[in-house]
Write a protein that holds these residues in place. Structure first.
Motif, PDB file in Angstrom:
ATOM      1  N   ARG A  81     -13.529   8.540  11.914  1.00 45.01           N
ATOM      2  CA  ARG A  81     -12.264   7.913  12.314  1.00 45.01           C
ATOM      3  C   ARG A  81     -11.215   8.991  12.586  1.00 45.01           C
ATOM      4  O   ARG A  81     -11.169   9.996  11.887  1.00 45.01           O
ATOM      5  N   PRO A  82     -10.354   8.782  13.566  1.00 46.41           N
ATOM      6  CA  PRO A  82      -9.266   9.737  13.815  1.00 46.41           C
ATOM      7  C   PRO A  82      -8.372   9.866  12.579  1.00 46.41           C
ATOM      8  O   PRO A  82      -8.211   8.921  11.806  1.00 46.41           O
ATOM      9  N   GLU A  83      -7.815  11.050  12.399  1.00 47.47           N
ATOM     10  CA  GLU A  83      -6.899  11.320  11.291  1.00 47.47           C
ATOM     11  C   GLU A  83      -5.515  11.589  11.873  1.00 47.47           C
ATOM     12  O   GLU A  83      -5.393  12.172  12.955  1.00 47.47           O
ATOM     13  N   GLN A  84      -4.486  11.199  11.135  1.00 46.15           N
ATOM     14  CA  GLN A  84      -3.113  11.485  11.521  1.00 46.15           C
ATOM     15  C   GLN A  84      -2.434  12.190  10.362  1.00 46.15           C
ATOM     16  O   GLN A  84      -2.630  11.813   9.211  1.00 46.15           O
ATOM     17  N   TYR A  85      -1.638  13.204  10.672  1.00 50.80           N
ATOM     18  CA  TYR A  85      -0.927  13.949   9.638  1.00 50.80           C
ATOM     19  C   TYR A  85       0.251  14.673  10.265  1.00 50.80           C
ATOM     20  O   TYR A  85       0.385  14.730  11.497  1.00 50.80           O
ATOM     21  N   THR A  86       1.121  15.181   9.423  1.00 52.88           N
ATOM     22  CA  THR A  86       2.308  15.885   9.899  1.00 52.88           C
ATOM     23  C   THR A  86       2.439  17.238   9.218  1.00 52.88           C
ATOM     24  O   THR A  86       1.821  17.496   8.191  1.00 52.88           O
ATOM     25  N   PHE A  87       3.269  18.068   9.811  1.00 57.43           N
ATOM     26  CA  PHE A  87       3.724  19.313   9.182  1.00 57.43           C
ATOM     27  C   PHE A  87       5.170  19.509   9.611  1.00 57.43           C
ATOM     28  O   PHE A  87       5.654  18.851  10.540  1.00 57.43           O
ATOM     29  N   SER A  88       5.876  20.376   8.924  1.00 53.42           N
ATOM     30  CA  SER A  88       7.273  20.620   9.236  1.00 53.42           C
ATOM     31  C   SER A  88       7.494  22.111   9.433  1.00 53.42           C
ATOM     32  O   SER A  88       6.992  22.926   8.662  1.00 53.42           O
ATOM     33  N   LEU A  89       8.235  22.454  10.490  1.00 55.16           N
ATOM     34  CA  LEU A  89       8.597  23.841  10.761  1.00 55.16           C
ATOM     35  C   LEU A  89      10.102  23.983  10.541  1.00 55.16           C
ATOM     36  O   LEU A  89      10.882  23.208  11.094  1.00 55.16           O
ATOM     37  N   THR A  90      10.498  24.946   9.723  1.00 61.73           N
ATOM     38  CA  THR A  90      11.912  25.213   9.501  1.00 61.73           C
ATOM     39  C   THR A  90      12.313  26.387  10.379  1.00 61.73           C
ATOM     40  O   THR A  90      11.714  27.460  10.304  1.00 61.73           O
ATOM     41  N   GLU A  91      13.314  26.155  11.221  1.00 61.94           N
ATOM     42  CA  GLU A  91      13.748  27.191  12.153  1.00 61.94           C
ATOM     43  C   GLU A  91      14.779  28.114  11.499  1.00 61.94           C
ATOM     44  O   GLU A  91      15.247  27.853  10.395  1.00 61.94           O
ATOM     45  N   GLY A  92      15.127  29.177  12.190  1.00 59.12           N
ATOM     46  CA  GLY A  92      16.043  30.183  11.664  1.00 59.12           C
ATOM     47  C   GLY A  92      17.401  29.630  11.268  1.00 59.12           C
ATOM     48  O   GLY A  92      18.038  30.133  10.346  1.00 59.12           O
ATOM     49  N   GLY A  99       5.886  18.249  13.231  1.00 63.20           N
ATOM     50  CA  GLY A  99       4.679  18.209  14.046  1.00 63.20           C
ATOM     51  C   GLY A  99       3.875  16.982  13.672  1.00 63.20           C
ATOM     52  O   GLY A  99       3.519  16.801  12.506  1.00 63.20           O
ATOM     53  N   PHE A 100       3.632  16.117  14.642  1.00 58.62           N
ATOM     54  CA  PHE A 100       2.841  14.904  14.441  1.00 58.62           C
ATOM     55  C   PHE A 100       1.475  15.152  15.068  1.00 58.62           C
ATOM     56  O   PHE A 100       1.385  15.423  16.264  1.00 58.62           O
ATOM     57  N   CYS A 101       0.420  15.071  14.274  1.00 62.64           N
ATOM     58  CA  CYS A 101      -0.921  15.411  14.749  1.00 62.64           C
ATOM     59  C   CYS A 101      -1.859  14.213  14.692  1.00 62.64           C
ATOM     60  O   CYS A 101      -1.760  13.374  13.795  1.00 62.64           O
ATOM     61  N   ARG A 102      -2.785  14.187  15.636  1.00 64.04           N
ATOM     62  CA  ARG A 102      -3.896  13.223  15.627  1.00 64.04           C
ATOM     63  C   ARG A 102      -5.157  14.003  15.924  1.00 64.04           C
ATOM     64  O   ARG A 102      -5.279  14.651  16.958  1.00 64.04           O
ATOM     65  N   ARG A 103      -6.081  13.972  14.989  1.00 68.21           N
ATOM     66  CA  ARG A 103      -7.362  14.682  15.120  1.00 68.21           C
ATOM     67  C   ARG A 103      -8.464  13.667  15.347  1.00 68.21           C
ATOM     68  O   ARG A 103      -8.540  12.647  14.669  1.00 68.21           O
ATOM     69  N   TRP A 127      10.270  10.290  13.534  1.00 67.83           N
ATOM     70  CA  TRP A 127       9.896   8.934  13.903  1.00 67.83           C
ATOM     71  C   TRP A 127       8.378   8.777  13.762  1.00 67.83           C
ATOM     72  O   TRP A 127       7.641   8.742  14.745  1.00 67.83           O
ATOM     73  N   PHE A 128       7.917   8.682  12.542  1.00 64.74           N
ATOM     74  CA  PHE A 128       6.481   8.699  12.251  1.00 64.74           C
ATOM     75  C   PHE A 128       5.716   7.613  12.994  1.00 64.74           C
ATOM     76  O   PHE A 128       4.741   7.905  13.691  1.00 64.74           O
ATOM     77  N   SER A 129       6.118   6.375  12.837  1.00 62.77           N
ATOM     78  CA  SER A 129       5.397   5.267  13.475  1.00 62.77           C
ATOM     79  C   SER A 129       5.377   5.420  14.991  1.00 62.77           C
ATOM     80  O   SER A 129       4.338   5.221  15.636  1.00 62.77           O
ATOM     81  N   PHE A 130       6.510   5.786  15.571  1.00 66.53           N
ATOM     82  CA  PHE A 130       6.607   5.942  17.021  1.00 66.53           C
ATOM     83  C   PHE A 130       5.632   6.993  17.543  1.00 66.53           C
ATOM     84  O   PHE A 130       4.862   6.740  18.470  1.00 66.53           O
ATOM     85  N   PHE A 131       5.653   8.188  16.944  1.00 62.23           N
ATOM     86  CA  PHE A 131       4.813   9.269  17.459  1.00 62.23           C
ATOM     87  C   PHE A 131       3.333   9.042  17.171  1.00 62.23           C
ATOM     88  O   PHE A 131       2.481   9.372  18.000  1.00 62.23           O
ATOM     89  N   PHE A 132       2.995   8.479  16.010  1.00 62.33           N
ATOM     90  CA  PHE A 132       1.587   8.206  15.743  1.00 62.33           C
ATOM     91  C   PHE A 132       1.047   7.145  16.700  1.00 62.33           C
ATOM     92  O   PHE A 132      -0.095   7.241  17.158  1.00 62.33           O
ATOM     93  N   THR A 133       1.852   6.144  17.035  1.00 58.20           N
ATOM     94  CA  THR A 133       1.434   5.138  18.014  1.00 58.20           C
ATOM     95  C   THR A 133       1.276   5.778  19.391  1.00 58.20           C
ATOM     96  O   THR A 133       0.302   5.509  20.108  1.00 58.20           O
ATOM     97  N   ALA A 134       2.221   6.642  19.764  1.00 60.75           N
ATOM     98  CA  ALA A 134       2.139   7.319  21.066  1.00 60.75           C
ATOM     99  C   ALA A 134       0.880   8.180  21.155  1.00 60.75           C
ATOM    100  O   ALA A 134       0.172   8.156  22.176  1.00 60.75           O
TER     101      ALA A 134
END
Length: 152
Positions: A81-92, A99-103, A127-134
């Motif tokens: 089954r596809p997996e969905q997960y996120t990560f966060s990048l902190t800028e300067g 980052g919204f990922c789908r594997r 916007w977790f739901s929005f990006f995972f649906t997209a």
């Protein structure tokens, strides 16, 4: 740039697994686009974020790069089954980009083992739901592209 005036997405990219010079599986950026507020291309900062997210293997957190080491990126012949997960990048400046990922696994090629493919959207908006649906809706279009070579 604050999230109130940020584009919906700063970038979209796809990473697949290739075999490096010694035959080890390695994640590689294979498709990318950045987006600006005006609907055009994103900024150099957006390109830098894509380079960091793909180069530091945020999309394949289990990947280890050390000559002669064993990686846990393994091919699969089974239906996964596809997996969905996120990560966060902190800028300067202290702002965060999510980052919204789908594997997922590409279709089987005669029962041969396949490596996962990861699609990722970078955005200032959490916007977790929005990006995972997209990403779920984009997956069939990525699968419809010509097969990616696993040679580097």
């Amino acid at each position: 740039m604050t999230s109130s005036c940020a584009p919906v997405a700063r970038a979209f990219f796809v990473i697949h697994v290739v075999h490096d010079d010694v035959g080890a599986p390695t994640p590689r950026l294979c498709l990318r686009a950045t987006y600006g507020l005006d609907g055009g291309a994103g900024t150099g900062e957006d390109e830098d974020l894509v380079a960091v997210a793909s180069g530091k293997h945020f999309c394949f957190p289990e990947f280890t790069f050390a000559p002669g080491s064993i990686t846990s990126i393994v091919p699969s012949t089974e239906r996964v089954r596809p997996e969905q997960y996120t990560f966060s990048l902190t800028e300067g400046d202290g702002t965060r980009t999510v980052g919204f990922c789908r594997r997922f696994l590409p279709p089987s090629d005669g029962g041969r083992a396949r490596y996962p493919v990861v699609m990722c959207v970078l955005s200032k908006h959490a916007w977790f739901s929005f990006f995972f649906t997209a990403l779920e809706k984009v997956e069939p279009h990525i699968l419809a592209l010509p097969p990616l070579s696993t040679s580097s």
